[in-house]
Design a protein around this motif. Sequence first.
Motif, PDB file in Angstrom:
ATOM      1  N   THR A   1       0.843  -1.197   0.000  1.00 51.57           N
ATOM      2  CA  THR A   1       0.000   0.000   0.000  1.00 51.57           C
ATOM      3  C   THR A   1       0.874   1.241   0.000  1.00 51.57           C
ATOM      4  N   ALA A   2       0.753   2.052  -1.038  1.00 53.04           N
ATOM      5  CA  ALA A   2       1.492   3.309  -1.109  1.00 53.04           C
ATOM      6  C   ALA A   2       0.736   4.388  -0.345  1.00 53.04           C
ATOM      7  N   THR A   3       1.476   5.168   0.435  1.00 53.01           N
ATOM      8  CA  THR A   3       0.880   6.217   1.267  1.00 53.01           C
ATOM      9  C   THR A   3       1.403   7.572   0.824  1.00 53.01           C
ATOM     10  N   ALA A   4       0.511   8.389   0.270  1.00 55.01           N
ATOM     11  CA  ALA A   4       0.870   9.712  -0.236  1.00 55.01           C
ATOM     12  C   ALA A   4       0.552  10.788   0.798  1.00 55.01           C
ATOM     13  N   ASN A   5       1.071  11.985   0.563  1.00 59.88           N
ATOM     14  CA  ASN A   5       0.840  13.098   1.497  1.00 59.88           C
ATOM     15  C   ASN A   5      -0.208  14.073   0.973  1.00 59.88           C
ATOM     16  N   GLY A   6      -1.100  13.593   0.145  1.00 60.76           N
ATOM     17  CA  GLY A   6      -2.187  14.414  -0.359  1.00 60.76           C
ATOM     18  C   GLY A   6      -3.127  13.563  -1.182  1.00 60.76           C
ATOM     19  N   PHE A   7      -4.282  14.106  -1.532  1.00 63.25           N
ATOM     20  CA  PHE A   7      -5.300  13.345  -2.255  1.00 63.25           C
ATOM     21  C   PHE A   7      -5.261  13.596  -3.757  1.00 63.25           C
ATOM     22  N   TYR A   8      -4.906  14.785  -4.163  1.00 61.36           N
ATOM     23  CA  TYR A   8      -4.955  15.128  -5.577  1.00 61.36           C
ATOM     24  C   TYR A   8      -3.595  14.903  -6.243  1.00 61.36           C
ATOM     25  N   GLY A   9      -2.774  15.927  -6.387  1.00 60.63           N
ATOM     26  CA  GLY A   9      -1.490  15.762  -7.063  1.00 60.63           C
ATOM     27  C   GLY A   9      -0.628  14.630  -6.527  1.00 60.63           C
ATOM     28  N   PRO A  10      -0.475  14.508  -5.201  1.00 62.85           N
ATOM     29  CA  PRO A  10       0.366  13.424  -4.672  1.00 62.85           C
ATOM     30  C   PRO A  10      -0.139  12.023  -5.022  1.00 62.85           C
ATOM     31  N   GLN A  11      -1.420  11.901  -5.395  1.00 60.86           N
ATOM     32  CA  GLN A  11      -1.945  10.605  -5.830  1.00 60.86           C
ATOM     33  C   GLN A  11      -2.196  10.570  -7.341  1.00 60.86           C
ATOM     34  N   GLY A  12      -1.640  11.547  -8.055  1.00 61.63           N
ATOM     35  CA  GLY A  12      -1.724  11.540  -9.510  1.00 61.63           C
ATOM     36  C   GLY A  12      -3.019  12.058 -10.087  1.00 61.63           C
ATOM     37  N   ARG A  13      -3.859  12.710  -9.256  1.00 59.83           N
ATOM     38  CA  ARG A  13      -5.116  13.260  -9.777  1.00 59.83           C
ATOM     39  C   ARG A  13      -4.867  14.662 -10.356  1.00 59.83           C
ATOM     40  N   VAL A  14      -5.501  14.939 -11.477  1.00 63.16           N
ATOM     41  CA  VAL A  14      -5.327  16.229 -12.136  1.00 63.16           C
ATOM     42  C   VAL A  14      -6.673  16.931 -12.240  1.00 63.16           C
ATOM     43  N   LEU A  15      -6.754  18.133 -11.671  1.00 65.87           N
ATOM     44  CA  LEU A  15      -7.908  19.012 -11.884  1.00 65.87           C
ATOM     45  C   LEU A  15      -7.434  20.207 -12.715  1.00 65.87           C
TER      46      LEU A  15
ATOM     47  N   ASN B   1       3.770  10.354 -14.993  1.00 68.90           N
ATOM     48  CA  ASN B   1       3.827   8.905 -15.181  1.00 68.90           C
ATOM     49  C   ASN B   1       4.043   8.134 -13.887  1.00 68.90           C
ATOM     50  N   LEU B   2       4.047   8.822 -12.741  1.00 69.67           N
ATOM     51  CA  LEU B   2       4.391   8.143 -11.496  1.00 69.67           C
ATOM     52  C   LEU B   2       3.431   7.000 -11.181  1.00 69.67           C
TER      53      LEU B   2
END
Length: 287
Positions: free
Chosen positions: A195-209, A217-218
Amino acid sequence: MSIKESELILNPDGSIYHLNLKPEHIADTVVFVGDQDRVALVTKHFDSIEFETQKREFKTITGTLKGKRISVISTGIGTDNIDIVLNELDALVNIDFKTRTIKSKLKSLNLIRIGTSGALQPDIPIDSFLISAYGLDISGMLHAYQTQNISNPKMEAAFITHTNWDTNKAKPLIIEGSTALISKFESSNTIKGVTATANGFYGPQGRVLRLKLNDVNLNNKMDNFTFANTKITNLEMETAGIYGLAKLLGHHTISLNAIIANRAHGTFSKNPLQTIENLITYTLDRI
């Protein structure tokens, strides 16, 4: 040596600062949930309730189920909150608040996370249960502590090479969960992975708004990473922080994830609340 008041902060009633708890309020088995409203979803199954409190996002209920004393705590979102919860929980059982000294005999808690997560692998079904065999910390929080004896250097090096990891980011750390708890909770109904644990919900998890990503490509690189037949299965914001701090402090921990999204397919559960309820009952049956 006595711990300074600025380091171990107590409320006027003697409870610890953020969690608002005293040592007698906590059971040896603690269930973590992120959402404060989810605490009641767990404790509605209890036979009795003995204590309840809330301060900020940290809500705690302690009670009994089939004669076993259990505490349920909401951690909120992110490893910054995990840093507060783990350190304060450990202080409740391993520091004498009167003398402000570490106890000579330390206690190990069983810490069980019931969380939600999105799968990275296309073959992981929506609404399934996933056990985190390892937590991959890409948040950086654990670097505040001495982690050299708890991580997995070979797997970390392979991950850094595979992803061409940006050296401006914190070095990834990989920490194993409690093998004893994992063996207790795994079954034909569960999947295991990293399980990868990021420090945010959007950019740190590859989400783009509207904001562009540092490494577009991460997520794909994480999807394709394999080490000793182990893959990165899902992405969230707490597990690796829990695994790292628990191991440093001598506690046993497991993260159980309700898979309510599949990032590879871009799909989301049609009934996430039912999936969470199913994971809660599965977990309580095995506690």
